[in-house]
Design a protein around this motif. Sequence first.
Motif, mmCIF file in Angstrom:
data_model
loop_
_atom_site.group_PDB
_atom_site.id
_atom_site.type_symbol
_atom_site.label_atom_id
_atom_site.label_comp_id
_atom_site.label_asym_id
_atom_site.label_seq_id
_atom_site.Cartn_x
_atom_site.Cartn_y
_atom_site.Cartn_z
ATOM 1 N N VAL A 50 0.833 -1.201 0.000
ATOM 2 C CA VAL A 50 0.000 0.000 0.000
ATOM 3 C C VAL A 50 0.872 1.256 0.000
ATOM 4 C CG1 VAL A 50 -1.690 1.329 1.348
ATOM 5 C CG2 VAL A 50 -2.014 -1.128 1.006
ATOM 6 N N SER A 51 1.975 1.252 0.746
ATOM 7 C CA SER A 51 2.888 2.402 0.761
ATOM 8 C C SER A 51 3.469 2.673 -0.621
ATOM 9 C CB SER A 51 4.037 2.164 1.757
ATOM 10 O OG SER A 51 3.565 2.090 3.072
ATOM 11 N N LEU A 52 3.877 1.610 -1.317
ATOM 12 C CA LEU A 52 4.419 1.775 -2.669
ATOM 13 C C LEU A 52 3.376 2.332 -3.632
ATOM 14 C CD1 LEU A 52 6.557 -1.473 -3.027
ATOM 15 C CD2 LEU A 52 7.403 0.877 -2.935
ATOM 16 N N LEU A 53 2.147 1.815 -3.527
ATOM 17 C CA LEU A 53 1.092 2.324 -4.401
ATOM 18 C C LEU A 53 0.771 3.783 -4.087
ATOM 19 C CD1 LEU A 53 -1.339 -0.735 -4.609
ATOM 20 C CD2 LEU A 53 0.289 0.067 -6.344
ATOM 21 N N GLY A 113 1.357 9.367 -6.111
ATOM 22 C CA GLY A 113 1.652 10.765 -5.829
ATOM 23 C C GLY A 113 1.137 11.271 -4.499
ATOM 24 N N ALA A 114 0.805 10.378 -3.579
ATOM 25 C CA ALA A 114 0.320 10.821 -2.268
ATOM 26 C C ALA A 114 1.435 11.557 -1.533
ATOM 27 C CB ALA A 114 -0.145 9.618 -1.447
ATOM 28 N N ARG A 115 1.042 12.561 -0.765
ATOM 29 C CA ARG A 115 2.003 13.324 0.025
ATOM 30 C C ARG A 115 1.760 13.016 1.494
ATOM 31 N NH1 ARG A 115 0.187 17.070 -3.803
ATOM 32 N NH2 ARG A 115 -1.277 17.858 -2.282
ATOM 33 N N GLY A 116 2.825 13.113 2.259
ATOM 34 C CA GLY A 116 2.731 12.863 3.693
ATOM 35 C C GLY A 116 3.594 11.682 4.096
ATOM 36 N N GLU A 117 3.413 11.266 5.294
ATOM 37 C CA GLU A 117 4.166 10.131 5.849
ATOM 38 C C GLU A 117 3.505 8.845 5.355
ATOM 39 O OE1 GLU A 117 7.424 8.827 7.678
ATOM 40 O OE2 GLU A 117 6.910 10.952 7.609
ATOM 41 N N LEU A 118 4.051 8.281 4.281
ATOM 42 C CA LEU A 118 3.397 7.162 3.601
ATOM 43 C C LEU A 118 3.152 5.946 4.492
ATOM 44 C CD1 LEU A 118 4.959 7.360 0.030
ATOM 45 C CD2 LEU A 118 2.881 8.408 0.923
#
Length: 197
Positions: free
Chosen positions: A141-144, A149-154
């Motif tokens: 999920v973190s890689l996806l 392009g999600a921002r923040g603490e993945l």
Amino acid sequence: MLPIGSAGTEPAERADAARNRQLLLDAAQQLVREQGADGLTMDALAKRAGVGKGTVFRRFGNRTGLMRALLDHSDRKFQGAFMFGPPPLGPGAPALDRLVAFGRARLLDIEVEGELHRAAEIGEGNDRYAGAPYGLLKAHVSLLLRDAGARGELPLLADGLLAVLAAPMVMHQMNVLGYTRGQIGDNWEAFVRRIVE
């Protein structure tokens, strides 16, 4: 990424032993689907599989070992689907589409084998989050999220998203609150899109 449970230290299983293990796990899945996790006892499994109770104990040790093996069996199927299966769950689709498909596939898994997932999640306590199965889901999920392009603490975002898919919560939403899998899946998609877009 290594398959769940493969640490490289387990001896290779003989073909007949692998078939017997598969027979027992298939019978155990049937029992869980028909009677819930509480209906899965060593006696019931031995009877359903047509083997002696000693065979079940030798294979899994105890009920906890059986539950872990059954959850591992289910998790391996899910892992194979999101790592190597066809898009949109597997590779080849945009990351956002894969995230949406991941949640919807997990919800289907919980709808079918929710009692098993719930029993395992509740029974494992804090170890659940340190174990390989959860770690693999979180890494995926973190890689996806990163690729979308999600921002923040993945890693924190991944934990938050996976909490939405926790079996006890999903089962409460379905069985107590009356939501359908489709409604919960739509909510998952909306949640993912808000985080990514």
